[in-house]
Design a protein around this motif. Structure first.
Motif, PDB file in Angstrom:
ATOM      1  N   ALA A  68       0.828  -1.204   0.000  1.00  0.00           N
ATOM      2  CA  ALA A  68       0.000   0.000   0.000  1.00  0.00           C
ATOM      3  C   ALA A  68       0.861   1.253   0.000  1.00  0.00           C
ATOM      4  CB  ALA A  68      -0.927  -0.004   1.215  1.00  0.00           C
ATOM      5  N   LEU A  69       1.924   1.233   0.779  1.00  0.00           N
ATOM      6  CA  LEU A  69       2.804   2.394   0.877  1.00  0.00           C
ATOM      7  C   LEU A  69       3.510   2.672  -0.447  1.00  0.00           C
ATOM      8  CD1 LEU A  69       4.199   4.578   2.592  1.00  0.00           C
ATOM      9  CD2 LEU A  69       5.924   2.863   3.192  1.00  0.00           C
ATOM     10  N   VAL A  70       4.152   1.674  -1.014  1.00  0.00           N
ATOM     11  CA  VAL A  70       4.913   1.916  -2.252  1.00  0.00           C
ATOM     12  C   VAL A  70       3.983   2.171  -3.426  1.00  0.00           C
ATOM     13  CG1 VAL A  70       6.865   0.550  -1.432  1.00  0.00           C
ATOM     14  CG2 VAL A  70       5.115  -0.549  -2.821  1.00  0.00           C
ATOM     15  N   ALA A  83       1.556   6.810   4.097  1.00  0.00           N
ATOM     16  CA  ALA A  83       1.899   6.221   5.388  1.00  0.00           C
ATOM     17  C   ALA A  83       0.648   5.924   6.206  1.00  0.00           C
ATOM     18  CB  ALA A  83       2.819   7.157   6.162  1.00  0.00           C
ATOM     19  N   ALA A  84      -0.366   6.793   6.100  1.00  0.00           N
ATOM     20  CA  ALA A  84      -1.617   6.568   6.833  1.00  0.00           C
ATOM     21  C   ALA A  84      -2.309   5.301   6.352  1.00  0.00           C
ATOM     22  CB  ALA A  84      -2.535   7.772   6.679  1.00  0.00           C
ATOM     23  N   GLY A  85      -2.343   5.106   5.040  1.00  0.00           N
ATOM     24  CA  GLY A  85      -2.946   3.898   4.497  1.00  0.00           C
ATOM     25  C   GLY A  85      -2.228   2.647   4.967  1.00  0.00           C
ATOM     26  N   GLY A  90      -1.961  -1.999   8.845  1.00  0.00           N
ATOM     27  CA  GLY A  90      -1.158  -2.740   9.813  1.00  0.00           C
ATOM     28  C   GLY A  90      -1.752  -2.810  11.196  1.00  0.00           C
ATOM     29  N   VAL A  91      -2.768  -2.004  11.474  1.00  0.00           N
ATOM     30  CA  VAL A  91      -3.379  -1.991  12.815  1.00  0.00           C
ATOM     31  C   VAL A  91      -3.938  -3.363  13.186  1.00  0.00           C
ATOM     32  CG1 VAL A  91      -5.383  -1.127  14.093  1.00  0.00           C
ATOM     33  CG2 VAL A  91      -3.847   0.465  12.972  1.00  0.00           C
ATOM     34  N   ALA A 213      -3.863   9.858  -4.520  1.00  0.00           N
ATOM     35  CA  ALA A 213      -3.312   8.509  -4.410  1.00  0.00           C
ATOM     36  C   ALA A 213      -3.189   8.114  -2.943  1.00  0.00           C
ATOM     37  CB  ALA A 213      -1.944   8.454  -5.087  1.00  0.00           C
ATOM     38  N   GLY A 214      -3.589   6.902  -2.635  1.00  0.00           N
ATOM     39  CA  GLY A 214      -3.543   6.398  -1.270  1.00  0.00           C
ATOM     40  C   GLY A 214      -4.870   6.496  -0.552  1.00  0.00           C
TER      41      GLY A 214
END
Length: 247
Positions: A68-70, A83-85, A90-91, A213-214
């Motif tokens: 998701a990050l990349v 980073a939020a996504g 990951g939570v 995006a994201g």
């Protein structure tokens, strides 16, 4: 003295042979660990350096969040949004950890290191075991195998992406999504699960042209409560109709 499942006196009738636990754990660890190659290719193709790519696998070590990050960064998204996504994906590992901490009952000194391995695959293997001993073996073997292979294949994928140049020209930008679709498909066993997955795809793709995006990834998470609400309403309506017919 009682004979257990294996015919040995005093054996736990619910026990599972250590060799069977190791075999199952290795199967999961190897199968999923090899998909780190797709992450390495995706990350390097998205503009991250070799060091950044390897650091993500070493330190983050949760595939969905890494992809998701990349993916968001490669699409030109804001780093904070990306980073939020990744964070919200990951939570879920936190909730896994609450369950596994009770099941494994590891020494306090070991828990901070074991926390790095609390992911989907280690949780699934651990929860499938009938005894604490088997759970600890399953968690350790799965975590060790997957962590080692994921990081090795991440390195190989990033080096390969740098060697071939433009990954989009080879269609390798689709490697990450393809891997996760292959892993997800067998898990969609009920109509509700399939509805959630389909709605998430529609939300993600539909909002992609209109949101930064994201953000569509975050919006796709709304598929779960929406689908569950609809299913709950239907079941409630069916229950009320049945009560009226009984009257």
């Amino acid at each position: 003295m009682r004979a257990g499942a294996g015919g040995e006196p005093g054996a736990d009738p619910g026990a599972k042979p250590d060799s069977a636990v190791v075999r199952d754990a290795l199967g999961v660890g190897i199968a999923v660990g090899l998909s780190g190659f797709a992450f390495g290719v995706t990350s390097a193709g998205g503009g991250l350096t070799l060091l950044q790519t390897c650091a993500l696998s070493l330190l983050v070590f949760t595939g969905a969040s890494q992809f998701a990050l990349v993916g968001a960064l490669a699409a030109g998204g804001n780093p904070l949004t990306a980073a939020a996504g990744a964070f919200f994906l990951g939570v879920r590992n936190t909730f896994y950890g609450l369950r596994l901490s009770q099941l494994l009952a590891l020494p306090r000194a070991v828990r901070p290191f074991a926390a790095q391995w609390v992911i989907d695959e280690t949780t699934a293997v651990t929860l499938a075991q009938p005894t604490r001993r088997a759970a600890r073996i399953g968690f350790t073997v799965t975590g060790l195998t997957l962590y080692a292979l994921w990081n090795l294949t991440t390195l190989l994928g990033a080096l390969g992406a740098q060697a071939i140049g433009d990954t989009d020209a080879w269609g390798l930008d689709a490697a990450g999504p393809a891997v996760f679709l292959a892993l997800l498909a067998p898990m969609l066993k009920t109509s509700t699960e399939r509805a959630v997955a389909a709605l998430a795809v529609l939300l993600g793709l539909g909002l992609l042209p209109v949101l930064p995006a994201g953000v569509p990834v975050l919006a796709a998470a709304l598929a779960a409560p929406i689908a569950l609400y609809v299913v709950g309403r239907r079941q409630g309506g069916t229950h009320n109709d049945a009560q009226e017919e009984d009257r």
